[in-house]
Design a protein around this motif. Structure first.
Motif, PDB file in Angstrom:
ATOM      1  N   PHE A 181       0.845  -1.191   0.000  1.00  0.00           N
ATOM      2  CA  PHE A 181       0.000   0.000   0.000  1.00  0.00           C
ATOM      3  C   PHE A 181       0.884   1.245   0.000  1.00  0.00           C
ATOM      4  O   PHE A 181       2.109   1.148  -0.075  1.00  0.00           O
ATOM      5  CB  PHE A 181      -0.930  -0.021   1.217  1.00  0.00           C
ATOM      6  CG  PHE A 181      -1.942  -1.142   1.172  1.00  0.00           C
ATOM      7  CD1 PHE A 181      -3.082  -1.028   0.399  1.00  0.00           C
ATOM      8  CD2 PHE A 181      -1.741  -2.316   1.893  1.00  0.00           C
ATOM      9  CE1 PHE A 181      -4.016  -2.067   0.337  1.00  0.00           C
ATOM     10  CE2 PHE A 181      -2.663  -3.354   1.842  1.00  0.00           C
ATOM     11  CZ  PHE A 181      -3.797  -3.228   1.059  1.00  0.00           C
ATOM     12  N   ALA A 182       0.274   2.405   0.084  1.00  0.00           N
ATOM     13  CA  ALA A 182       1.022   3.663   0.003  1.00  0.00           C
ATOM     14  C   ALA A 182       1.432   4.155   1.386  1.00  0.00           C
ATOM     15  O   ALA A 182       0.778   3.858   2.388  1.00  0.00           O
ATOM     16  CB  ALA A 182       0.180   4.723  -0.697  1.00  0.00           C
ATOM     17  N   ASN A 183       2.515   4.921   1.415  1.00  0.00           N
ATOM     18  CA  ASN A 183       2.866   5.615   2.649  1.00  0.00           C
ATOM     19  C   ASN A 183       2.019   6.879   2.763  1.00  0.00           C
ATOM     20  O   ASN A 183       1.173   7.170   1.908  1.00  0.00           O
ATOM     21  CB  ASN A 183       4.363   5.943   2.680  1.00  0.00           C
ATOM     22  CG  ASN A 183       4.774   6.925   1.588  1.00  0.00           C
ATOM     23  OD1 ASN A 183       3.990   7.241   0.687  1.00  0.00           O
ATOM     24  ND2 ASN A 183       6.002   7.408   1.653  1.00  0.00           N
ATOM     25  N   GLU A 184       2.241   7.651   3.810  1.00  0.00           N
ATOM     26  CA  GLU A 184       1.398   8.822   4.061  1.00  0.00           C
ATOM     27  C   GLU A 184       1.495   9.851   2.938  1.00  0.00           C
ATOM     28  O   GLU A 184       0.508  10.482   2.565  1.00  0.00           O
ATOM     29  CB  GLU A 184       1.773   9.462   5.394  1.00  0.00           C
ATOM     30  CG  GLU A 184       0.868  10.612   5.793  1.00  0.00           C
ATOM     31  CD  GLU A 184       1.196  11.163   7.154  1.00  0.00           C
ATOM     32  OE1 GLU A 184       0.443  12.041   7.627  1.00  0.00           O
ATOM     33  OE2 GLU A 184       2.208  10.728   7.755  1.00  0.00           O
ATOM     34  N   LYS A 185       2.672  10.024   2.383  1.00  0.00           N
ATOM     35  CA  LYS A 185       2.858  11.001   1.309  1.00  0.00           C
ATOM     36  C   LYS A 185       2.342  10.501  -0.034  1.00  0.00           C
ATOM     37  O   LYS A 185       2.150  11.288  -0.961  1.00  0.00           O
ATOM     38  CB  LYS A 185       4.340  11.357   1.177  1.00  0.00           C
ATOM     39  CG  LYS A 185       4.908  12.099   2.384  1.00  0.00           C
ATOM     40  CD  LYS A 185       6.369  12.435   2.155  1.00  0.00           C
ATOM     41  CE  LYS A 185       6.962  13.180   3.343  1.00  0.00           C
ATOM     42  NZ  LYS A 185       8.406  13.480   3.130  1.00  0.00           N
ATOM     43  N   GLY A 186       2.141   9.194  -0.164  1.00  0.00           N
ATOM     44  CA  GLY A 186       1.648   8.643  -1.417  1.00  0.00           C
ATOM     45  C   GLY A 186       2.706   8.502  -2.487  1.00  0.00           C
ATOM     46  O   GLY A 186       2.366   8.290  -3.665  1.00  0.00           O
ATOM     47  N   ASP A 187       3.986   8.601  -2.090  1.00  0.00           N
ATOM     48  CA  ASP A 187       5.049   8.510  -3.096  1.00  0.00           C
ATOM     49  C   ASP A 187       5.890   7.254  -2.966  1.00  0.00           C
ATOM     50  O   ASP A 187       6.798   7.021  -3.761  1.00  0.00           O
ATOM     51  CB  ASP A 187       5.966   9.745  -3.009  1.00  0.00           C
ATOM     52  CG  ASP A 187       6.651   9.870  -1.651  1.00  0.00           C
ATOM     53  OD1 ASP A 187       6.261   9.132  -0.712  1.00  0.00           O
ATOM     54  OD2 ASP A 187       7.565  10.717  -1.515  1.00  0.00           O
ATOM     55  N   ARG A 188       5.598   6.430  -1.947  1.00  0.00           N
ATOM     56  CA  ARG A 188       6.347   5.184  -1.763  1.00  0.00           C
ATOM     57  C   ARG A 188       5.380   4.056  -1.391  1.00  0.00           C
ATOM     58  O   ARG A 188       4.227   4.292  -1.019  1.00  0.00           O
ATOM     59  CB  ARG A 188       7.406   5.333  -0.655  1.00  0.00           C
ATOM     60  CG  ARG A 188       8.420   6.441  -0.875  1.00  0.00           C
ATOM     61  CD  ARG A 188       9.354   6.143  -2.043  1.00  0.00           C
ATOM     62  NE  ARG A 188      10.183   4.973  -1.826  1.00  0.00           N
ATOM     63  CZ  ARG A 188      11.328   4.977  -1.157  1.00  0.00           C
ATOM     64  NH1 ARG A 188      11.789   6.103  -0.625  1.00  0.00           N
ATOM     65  NH2 ARG A 188      12.038   3.872  -1.028  1.00  0.00           N
ATOM     66  N   LEU A 189       5.866   2.830  -1.493  1.00  0.00           N
ATOM     67  CA  LEU A 189       5.077   1.667  -1.106  1.00  0.00           C
ATOM     68  C   LEU A 189       5.496   1.159   0.266  1.00  0.00           C
ATOM     69  O   LEU A 189       6.673   1.225   0.632  1.00  0.00           O
ATOM     70  CB  LEU A 189       5.262   0.534  -2.125  1.00  0.00           C
ATOM     71  CG  LEU A 189       4.619   0.721  -3.504  1.00  0.00           C
ATOM     72  CD1 LEU A 189       5.102  -0.367  -4.451  1.00  0.00           C
ATOM     73  CD2 LEU A 189       3.104   0.708  -3.400  1.00  0.00           C
ATOM     74  N   VAL A 190       4.525   0.639   1.001  1.00  0.00           N
ATOM     75  CA  VAL A 190       4.777   0.040   2.313  1.00  0.00           C
ATOM     76  C   VAL A 190       4.239  -1.388   2.291  1.00  0.00           C
ATOM     77  O   VAL A 190       3.106  -1.629   1.865  1.00  0.00           O
ATOM     78  CB  VAL A 190       4.078   0.838   3.438  1.00  0.00           C
ATOM     79  CG1 VAL A 190       4.373   0.200   4.791  1.00  0.00           C
ATOM     80  CG2 VAL A 190       4.523   2.286   3.413  1.00  0.00           C
ATOM     81  N   GLU A 191       5.057  -2.314   2.750  1.00  0.00           N
ATOM     82  CA  GLU A 191       4.648  -3.715   2.780  1.00  0.00           C
ATOM     83  C   GLU A 191       3.713  -3.974   3.960  1.00  0.00           C
ATOM     84  O   GLU A 191       3.939  -3.466   5.063  1.00  0.00           O
ATOM     85  CB  GLU A 191       5.899  -4.595   2.900  1.00  0.00           C
ATOM     86  CG  GLU A 191       5.626  -6.079   2.972  1.00  0.00           C
ATOM     87  CD  GLU A 191       6.902  -6.856   3.196  1.00  0.00           C
ATOM     88  OE1 GLU A 191       6.900  -7.728   4.087  1.00  0.00           O
ATOM     89  OE2 GLU A 191       7.904  -6.597   2.481  1.00  0.00           O
ATOM     90  N   GLU A 192       2.668  -4.737   3.704  1.00  0.00           N
ATOM     91  CA  GLU A 192       1.728  -5.102   4.773  1.00  0.00           C
ATOM     92  C   GLU A 192       1.445  -6.598   4.687  1.00  0.00           C
ATOM     93  O   GLU A 192       1.000  -7.100   3.662  1.00  0.00           O
ATOM     94  CB  GLU A 192       0.427  -4.306   4.651  1.00  0.00           C
ATOM     95  CG  GLU A 192      -0.623  -4.705   5.692  1.00  0.00           C
ATOM     96  CD  GLU A 192      -1.848  -3.820   5.656  1.00  0.00           C
ATOM     97  OE1 GLU A 192      -1.722  -2.604   5.931  1.00  0.00           O
ATOM     98  OE2 GLU A 192      -2.939  -4.330   5.338  1.00  0.00           O
ATOM     99  N   ASN A 193       1.683  -7.289   5.783  1.00  0.00           N
ATOM    100  CA  ASN A 193       1.390  -8.724   5.838  1.00  0.00           C
ATOM    101  C   ASN A 193       0.021  -8.931   6.468  1.00  0.00           C
ATOM    102  O   ASN A 193      -0.199  -8.560   7.625  1.00  0.00           O
ATOM    103  CB  ASN A 193       2.457  -9.465   6.653  1.00  0.00           C
ATOM    104  CG  ASN A 193       3.799  -9.494   5.949  1.00  0.00           C
ATOM    105  OD1 ASN A 193       3.860  -9.810   4.764  1.00  0.00           O
ATOM    106  ND2 ASN A 193       4.861  -9.153   6.649  1.00  0.00           N
TER     107      ASN A 193
END
Length: 316
Positions: A181-193
Motif C-alpha cells: 500500500f502507500a505511505n502517508e505522502k503517497g510517493d512510496r510503497l509500504v509492505e503489509e502482511n
C-alpha cells in the motif's frame, strides 16, 4: 366353497388397499407446508450443508422462532452439526423494519475464524428466508461483531455469502498475503502482511489479492492505492503473466497517490504469489489506455522494490 375363497381374496385386497391409502396419506401429510432450507456445518468445518424443512407456519414471527430452533437442533445426519451449538448462547434478538439483530454471549468470539464464518453463513442464509428479514447483524453482548482486523462486520444478507459468479460460498481456506500500500505522502510503497485471511476457495488467489488491495490496508499508517469503487472484471494467469481486467473506475484516483505507486502496488502484491512473474492491467479489456495520463497500460510490469520503504520511515 368357491364363494368363500373369493370373499377371502376380496378382503385381502381390501386390506392391502387400506394400508396403501394410509401410507399415501401419511406421505402427503409429510410433504405439506412450505419448504425452507436450514443450513448446517460439516464436522470438518469446511462447508455448510442445506437440509429441507417443511412447516405449515405462515406467521413470520413464529417461523423465525422455528428456524432458530432448527438451527440449534442436532441434524439427523451425524456428519453435520448445528450452527447454534452449545459452545455459545443466543442472548436474544430484535427485529425491526426488516433488520434482524442477533445478540450472542462472549463465547461466540472463541470460535476459530473459518468456523465462525461458516456458522455466520449458515445462520444468515437460513433466517433470511423469513419474510421481511432483509438484513441480519450480529452483536456480542450488544456490541457489534468485529472481524479479525477490528472492523465491524455490519449487516448481512443471503447475497453476502454468494460469490460474484453466483456460486454459493460453502468452502473456505486461510492464506497469508503480502500486499503493498502507500505511505502517508503517497510517493512510496509500504509492505503489509495480512495473516490468516479467510477466503472463499471458489475464487483464485490472484483475484483475492486484487480485491484486498481495493478494500485497502488494515494497518494504521498505511494508505490505499486504488479507488474503492473499482470493480474486478476478471483476473487470469497465463505463462506466469497475470492479466488484471478492471472497470473504468480504476482510472479515477481519489487519493493523493503517485501513479507508479498504484501500478506497483498491484504488480508487487501479485508477484508475491509463486505462479506470477509479471502483470498487465487493462480497463474493460482494453490496454490502449493511459493511467493518470502518464502510465501506458500496454506495458507489462515486473516487480519494482525500489519504491518500497520500511514501515518506520513510511511517514517521514
Amino acid at each position: 366353497m368357491q364363494v368363500k375363497g373369493i370373499n377371502k381374496l376380496a378382503l385381502l385386497l381390501l386390506s392391502v388397499l387400506v394400508i396403501c391409502i394410509a401410507g399415501c396419506g401419511s406421505q402427503t401429510e409429510e410433504d405439506t407446508g412450505k419448504a425452507y432450507e436450514v443450513y448446517y456445518v460439516n464436522n470438518e468445518e469446511t462447508k455448510i450443508f442445506a437440509n429441507s424443512y417443511r412447516t405449515e407456519t405462515t406467521d413470520a414471527q413464529v417461523l423465525l422462532d422455528e428456524l432458530m430452533e432448527q438451527l440449534s437442533t442436532k441434524p439427523e445426519k451425524m456428519q453435520y452439526k448445528e450452527p447454534l451449538s452449545e459452545d455459545f448462547e443466543v442472548l436474544g434478538y430484535t427485529w425491526e423494519g426488516g433488520q434482524l439483530t442477533i445478540n450472542f454471549d462472549e463465547h461466540y468470539k472463541e470460535m476459530d475464524t473459518i468456523k465462525e464464518v461458516l456458522v455466520r453463513a449458515a445462520i444468515v442464509r437460513t433466517l433470511s428466508q423469513v419474510e421481511n428479514v432483509s438484513y441480519i447483524s450480529f452483536t456480542i453482548q450488544n456490541e457489534p461483531l468485529l472481524d479479525g482486523s477490528g472492523v465491524a462486520i455490519g449487516t448481512m444478507s443471503a447475497d453476502t455469502f454468494i460469490d460474484n459468479d453466483g456460486s454459493e460460498i460453502n468452502t473456505y481456506e486461510k492464506v497469508n498475503l503480502r500486499l503493498y500500500f502507500a505511505n502517508e505522502k503517497g510517493d512510496r510503497l509500504v509492505e503489509e502482511n495480512q495473516r490468516n485471511v479467510v477466503y472463499n476457495s471458489n475464487i483464485s488467489l490472484e483475484k483475492l489479492v486484487v480485491e484486498k488491495l481495493i478494500e485497502g490496508p488494515t494497518t494504521i499508517g498505511n494508505y490505499p492505492t486504488i479507488n474503492p469503487s473499482t470493480k474486478v472484471v476478471s483476473v487470469t494467469v497465463n505463462d506466469r503473466i497475470c492479466y488484471v481486467n478492471l472497470n473504468s473506475d480504476f482510472l479515477t484516483q481519489p487519493y493523493n497517490v503517485a501513479s507508479d505507486v498504484t501500478i506497483y502496488s498491484i504488480t508487487n502484491s501479485l508477484v508475491e504469489l509463486p505462479n506470477i512473474n509479471k502483470v498487465q492491467i487493462s480497463i474493460n479489456g482494453e490496454t490502449s489506455v493511459f493511467y493518470k495520463e502518464s502510465v501506458s497500460l500496454t506495458n507489462i510490469f515486473e516487480r519494482n522494490l525500489d519504491l518500497v520503504t520500511d514501515a518506520a520511515s513510511a511517514s517521514e
